[in-house]
Design a protein around this motif. Structure first.
Motif, PDB file in Angstrom:
ATOM      1  N   PHE A 149      23.086 112.110 111.683  1.00 36.57           N
ATOM      2  CA  PHE A 149      24.424 111.934 112.252  1.00 36.57           C
ATOM      3  C   PHE A 149      24.409 112.133 113.775  1.00 36.57           C
ATOM      4  N   SER A 176      26.260 109.803  99.903  1.00 36.41           N
ATOM      5  CA  SER A 176      25.119 109.179 100.585  1.00 36.41           C
ATOM      6  C   SER A 176      24.430 110.121 101.551  1.00 36.41           C
ATOM      7  N   THR A 177      25.237 110.913 102.278  1.00 36.51           N
ATOM      8  CA  THR A 177      24.645 111.691 103.368  1.00 36.51           C
ATOM      9  C   THR A 177      24.285 113.115 102.960  1.00 36.51           C
ATOM     10  N   LYS A 178      24.839 113.604 101.865  1.00 34.27           N
ATOM     11  CA  LYS A 178      24.633 115.014 101.548  1.00 34.27           C
ATOM     12  C   LYS A 178      24.042 115.221 100.161  1.00 34.27           C
ATOM     13  N   ARG A 228      17.403 114.187 101.652  1.00 29.82           N
ATOM     14  CA  ARG A 228      18.289 113.383 102.480  1.00 29.82           C
ATOM     15  C   ARG A 228      17.852 111.928 102.389  1.00 29.82           C
ATOM     16  N   VAL A 259      20.601 106.935 106.209  1.00 29.09           N
ATOM     17  CA  VAL A 259      21.776 106.139 105.853  1.00 29.09           C
ATOM     18  C   VAL A 259      22.236 105.292 107.037  1.00 29.09           C
ATOM     19  N   LEU A 292      24.379 107.354 109.607  1.00 30.67           N
ATOM     20  CA  LEU A 292      25.258 108.434 109.129  1.00 30.67           C
ATOM     21  C   LEU A 292      24.422 109.671 108.830  1.00 30.67           C
ATOM     22  N   PHE A 293      23.196 109.454 108.366  1.00 30.62           N
ATOM     23  CA  PHE A 293      22.161 110.484 108.448  1.00 30.62           C
ATOM     24  C   PHE A 293      20.934 109.818 109.019  1.00 30.62           C
ATOM     25  N   TYR A 329      30.683 108.595 101.274  1.00 32.38           N
ATOM     26  CA  TYR A 329      30.029 109.187 102.453  1.00 32.38           C
ATOM     27  C   TYR A 329      29.296 110.471 102.080  1.00 32.38           C
TER      28      TYR A 329
END
Lengths: 183, 364
Positions: free
Chosen positions: B295, B127-129, B137, B140, B292-293, B124
């Motif tokens: 979010f 992938s998102t950060k 970015r 996601v 997820l992004f 997580y």
């Protein structure tokens, strides 16, 4: 209708394909289905199991901790999954190789001599279809016609000649399933 | 209605790619996602749509092939599982820096390192950060069903091209390996060279004509003043995504006292937990982030005004919980946010989630 099933045994017994045929039959009847296998480095001779869910509604979790039905094909799986059948649920097993049979009194227990019946019919590979037949006797959740359609859809054309033999195995399983009474 | 099939999540990724007019797939096998390339190879789409499928010599090569094809304005994708995605991280950063569209599928397994081949959601953060270096970015998307594995391939391409940014489908071994009924989409023709030129000619390297200036694909800018401008433009793009592309599903949240927050397969497990808890008279809902992004912070902030507490359910040591806490606290709320999860390839059961909910939120 929602039926949550675990099928468990040795790798190579046709556990995953039995689940797949059941799931495909559900699709043929317009139901929602999930088929979730144990996957990993284990192969033939190791343990294999698959969770199959058929439902008239959207299915929530494909991963479960209790089941309506357990179809059990070896001792290790019986030891693991007997306790995970919901009270009032169903346990079907093949006694071949079972030294400690199930003991619960709050569930319906059935047995099928799948290994023997398939051998007597001259094709040990149809073992899993015999067991599937027995399950359908206990829980007639899919019609034989849906299974035939499912087999047609899931098997490549060149294997379609094997379908009648598989259907016979299912019928044999339906006829020879026995109810077990735990005293 | 489209064609109905019973397929594995991994298989359907491949089928959806062919059907949505994908130009090329480059990849390298790794469990539990190898069926993606296996299915593509078996389908031989090069005979049908002209799609290229190539097994590269490594993940590093795959992502750089993706980089090259994306630079030419092509719809291009790769897939891998956690350790393979780590290998691709440098390339992904370059693609983000060069502002190119592509789709990356990560069918996660447990880590760190080679870890296990069983399902996990421990990527997580990666992938998102970030994952790779630099302020970038990814878009996601987190599918929770085999149908979404299908639908999100087309969606990921759409978003990737809309923002000229790599998009990731963050799945896990459970969704990759499981079979469900899926309705397949219609075949969409691959774009012709003329169509690519007309739509993306302003940036894609489609062959320079006298009539236009050179298109340069690069992430390099040695002039810091210009590089800062590039970065500001990226940030603006990410803000726009946060404004316009947030997607989530709220299940039985209307009257909920407690809300579970979970994505992907964890969200499916939680749906069952909601049913079980409701049967016990506990008013629980589920908020499932689909993106997820960006979010879904706002819907969580709104729920914070209504509910007694949250619990994230993740197949990791508690990663998304940070974003849920930020969403709650930034809204000035003080609801407790708990975490429950299993690690290293163990999948939590619906019953375990209910138990954790009772212990942590209701008892605590």
């Amino acid at each position: 209708m929602t039926e949550e099933i675990i099928i468990a045994g040795f790798g190579g017994q046709g556990v995953l394909s039995m689940g797949k045929i059941l799931a495909y039959s559900g699709v043929m009847q317009g139901q929602e289905v999930t088929w979730f296998p144990s996957y990993g480095p284990e192969m033939r001779g190791g343990t294999a199991n698959v969770t199959v869910i058929l439902s008239d509604n959207r299915i929530s979790s494909p991963i479960l901790h209790e089941f309506d039905t357990a179809i059990i094909l070896n001792q290790q799986s019986l030891d693991k999954f007997e306790a995970e059948v919901k009270p009032g649920g169903t346990l079907l097993y093949d006694p071949n190789g079972i030294v400690h049979p199930p003991t619960r009194t709050d569930i319906n227990i059935y047995k099928i001599e799948g290994t023997k019946i398939a051998a007597d019919m001259g094709n040990v590979k149809t073992f899993n279809m015999v067991v599937l037949g027995a399950f359908l006797k206990a829980k007639p959740i899919v019609a034989l016609e849906s299974i035939r359609k499912g087999l047609e859809k899931s098997l490549p054309e060149r294997h379609h000649k094997l379908i009648p033999m598989n259907l016979q195995a299912i019928e044999a399983g339906q006829q020879q399933m026995e109810e077990v009474h735990i005293i | 209605m489209g064609e109905l099939r019973l397929m594995k999540g991994n298989e359907v990724i491949a089928e959806a790619a062919i059907r949505c007019g994908c130009d090329a797939y480059f990849g390298y096998p790794i469990t539990p996602q190898s069926e993606v390339m296996e299915t593509l190879m078996a389908r031989e789409p090069w005979n049908q749509t002209g799609m290229v499928v190539l097994q590269a010599e490594s993940e590093v090569a795959s992502i750089n092939m993706v980089y090259g094809a994306a630079g030419a304005g092509k719809k291009v994708m790769t897939s891998s599982s956690s350790p393979g995605i780590s290998l691709m991280a440098e390339g992904i950063s370059y693609i983000a820096g060069a502002e190119l569209p592509c789709v990356i599928v990560n069918v996660q397994r447990g880590g760190p390192g080679l870890g296990t081949i069983q399902p996990s959601q421990a990527d997580y953060f990666q992938s998102t950060k970030g994952g790779g270096h630099g302020d970038y970015r990814l878009i996601v998307l987190a599918p929770a069903s085999v149908q979404e594995m299908h639908d999100f391939v087309g969606l990921a391409f759409e978003l990737a091209f809309k923002y000229r940014n790599p998009a990731m489908i963050l799945a896990d071994g459970a969704i990759g390996q499981m079979m469900e009924k899926v309705e397949l989409g219609e075949f969409v023709a691959r774009q012709t060279t003329e169509q690519v030129d007309a739509q993306y000619g302003s940036w894609a390297t489609t062959g320079k004509k006298k009539s236009r200036a050179k298109n340069v694909i690069t992430s390099l800018e040695l002039d810091s003043a210009l590089m800062e401008q590039n970065n500001l433009r990226f940030q603006e793009k990410y803000r726009k995504m946060q404004q316009d592309e947030v997607s989530f599903e709220a299940i039985r949240c209307e009257d909920a006292d407690y809300v579970l927050v979970a994505f992907g397969s964890s969200a499916r497990i939680c749906q069952k937990s909601v049913e079980l808890a409701r049967a016990k008279g506990i008013k629980v809902g589920l908020l499932r982030p689909i993106t997820l992004f960006p979010f879904p912070s706002e819907p969580i902030a709104r729920l914070a005004k209504q509910v007694k507490g949250f619990m994230t359910v993740e197949m990791n040591a508690g990663q998304m919980i940070e974003d849920v806490r930020l969403a709650v606290n930034c809204a000035g709320e003080r609801n407790p946010v708990h975490y429950f999860g299993r690690l290293g390839g163990i999948i939590p059961t619906p019953g375990e989630v209910v138990e954790a909910l009772e212990q942590k939120l209701i008892g605590g």
